[in-house]
Design a protein around this motif. Structure first.
Motif, mmCIF file in Angstrom:
data_model
loop_
_atom_site.group_PDB
_atom_site.id
_atom_site.type_symbol
_atom_site.label_atom_id
_atom_site.label_comp_id
_atom_site.label_asym_id
_atom_site.label_seq_id
_atom_site.Cartn_x
_atom_site.Cartn_y
_atom_site.Cartn_z
ATOM 1 N N PHE A 31 -24.517 -42.018 34.946
ATOM 2 C CA PHE A 31 -24.422 -40.807 34.136
ATOM 3 C C PHE A 31 -23.843 -39.651 34.959
ATOM 4 C CE2 PHE A 31 -26.321 -36.685 33.213
ATOM 5 C CZ PHE A 31 -25.977 -36.503 31.891
ATOM 6 N N LYS A 32 -22.912 -38.926 34.359
ATOM 7 C CA LYS A 32 -22.325 -37.749 34.993
ATOM 8 C C LYS A 32 -22.183 -36.636 33.963
ATOM 9 C CE LYS A 32 -19.829 -39.980 38.798
ATOM 10 N NZ LYS A 32 -20.571 -41.243 38.637
ATOM 11 N N LEU A 33 -22.404 -35.406 34.442
ATOM 12 C CA LEU A 33 -22.331 -34.231 33.576
ATOM 13 C C LEU A 33 -21.382 -33.216 34.191
ATOM 14 C CD1 LEU A 33 -23.316 -32.386 31.244
ATOM 15 C CD2 LEU A 33 -25.216 -31.711 32.728
ATOM 16 N N ASN A 34 -20.464 -32.736 33.382
ATOM 17 C CA ASN A 34 -19.527 -31.714 33.830
ATOM 18 C C ASN A 34 -19.616 -30.520 32.893
ATOM 19 O OD1 ASN A 34 -16.442 -30.603 33.440
ATOM 20 N ND2 ASN A 34 -16.962 -31.013 35.571
ATOM 21 N N LEU A 35 -19.947 -29.345 33.443
ATOM 22 C CA LEU A 35 -20.053 -28.115 32.661
ATOM 23 C C LEU A 35 -18.891 -27.199 33.016
ATOM 24 C CD1 LEU A 35 -23.876 -27.438 33.191
ATOM 25 C CD2 LEU A 35 -22.811 -28.475 31.180
ATOM 26 N N ARG A 36 -18.301 -26.592 32.003
ATOM 27 C CA ARG A 36 -17.200 -25.664 32.249
ATOM 28 C C ARG A 36 -17.072 -24.706 31.067
ATOM 29 N NH1 ARG A 36 -14.783 -30.714 31.315
ATOM 30 N NH2 ARG A 36 -13.458 -30.848 29.440
ATOM 31 N N PRO A 37 -16.425 -23.567 31.288
ATOM 32 C CA PRO A 37 -16.222 -22.629 30.178
ATOM 33 C C PRO A 37 -15.326 -23.231 29.102
ATOM 34 C CG PRO A 37 -15.855 -21.557 32.307
ATOM 35 C CD PRO A 37 -15.943 -23.028 32.569
ATOM 36 N N HIS A 38 -15.594 -22.887 27.876
ATOM 37 C CA HIS A 38 -14.737 -23.324 26.774
ATOM 38 C C HIS A 38 -13.357 -22.700 26.919
ATOM 39 C CE1 HIS A 38 -13.341 -24.090 22.675
ATOM 40 N NE2 HIS A 38 -14.317 -24.976 22.575
ATOM 41 N N SER A 39 -12.349 -23.386 26.440
ATOM 42 C CA SER A 39 -10.967 -22.910 26.584
ATOM 43 C C SER A 39 -10.717 -21.608 25.824
ATOM 44 C CB SER A 39 -9.998 -23.985 26.089
ATOM 45 O OG SER A 39 -10.253 -24.313 24.729
#
Length: 225
Positions: free
Chosen positions: A72-80
């Motif tokens: 399992f991997k999680l990547n969080l980033r701002p919405h475009s």
């Protein structure tokens, strides 16, 4: 020109056999899909408040499927769609959420109904201007993992703070919180009053029993004289 009936019968038999084979094949595909769905993991991610205080917010990652999730991997980033100011704030929030190592490095195994929490952010100490900004933020969460046969699964979640704006209140409204608090206080006072009354009755009964015991001893002594 006459057609041999045996040829018609043979042709019809071939058509029926082909139809049965096709139906069996389609049934096998559906059964395979059903068996796969019954053992397929599904990792859900949501923003929630902590039990200690509704102003403390964190991410909850849960395997709500019917099978285990691997790698399992999680990547969080701002919405475009976010602007520069929103992106900067989201990156700071992501840094706070990402203190646990599993968010950075991932998880080898996430069992059925198993869940993990991120670190939390505290909105209680933020001013009104910040809260107005907070309720415009959208974080994109990319989740990837493998099922029990090694197939790679990828999902995307939009953690949209705007959904809470106008309907989500930190700690509840004044009209909701105060009556509940007063009700709890009155309930505790009633319990304390009942306990005091009970202890008072016990004390009175003990004194009465001691007095009656002293009178009985006195009467026995008088009779003995």
């Amino acid at each position: 020109m006459q057609i041999d009936p045996s040829i018609l019968i043979a042709s019809f038999s071939v058509i029926v056999a082909s139809g049965a084979t096709l139906a069996t094949f389609l049934g096998w595909i559906e059964n395979r899909k059903l068996r796969k769905a019954q053992t397929e993991p599904f990792v859900d991610i949501k923003l929630e408040s902590m039990p200690q205080s509704i102003s403390l917010l964190r991410l909850k990652i849960t395997n709500v499927g019917l099978g285990s999730a691997f790698d399992f991997k999680l990547n969080l980033r701002p919405h475009s769609l976010m602007n520069d100011v929103q992106r900067e704030e989201i990156n700071q929030i992501i840094d706070e959420f990402s203190r646990p190592q599993f968010i950075i490095k991932g998880i080898n195994y996430l069992a059925l109904n198993e869940y993990k929490f991120s670190s939390y952010i505290n909105l209680m100490r933020r001013n009104e201007e910040y809260l107005e900004l907070f309720f415009t933020l959208v974080i994109l969460a990319e989740v990837s993992y493998r099922n029990n046969i090694g197939e790679h699964i990828k999902q995307f979640f939009e953690l949209d703070m705007r959904e809470f704006d106008g309907s989500y209140t930190l700690g509840g409204t004044f009209e909701e919180v105060v009556p509940k608090s007063l009700k709890d206080i009155v309930s505790e006072l009633k319990k304390a009053n009942q306990l005091v009354q009970h202890q008072g009755r016990l004390k009175i009964n003990n004194e009465r029993n001691k007095k009656e015991k002293r009178l009985s001893i006195h009467q026995i002594r008088k009779q003995m004289k």
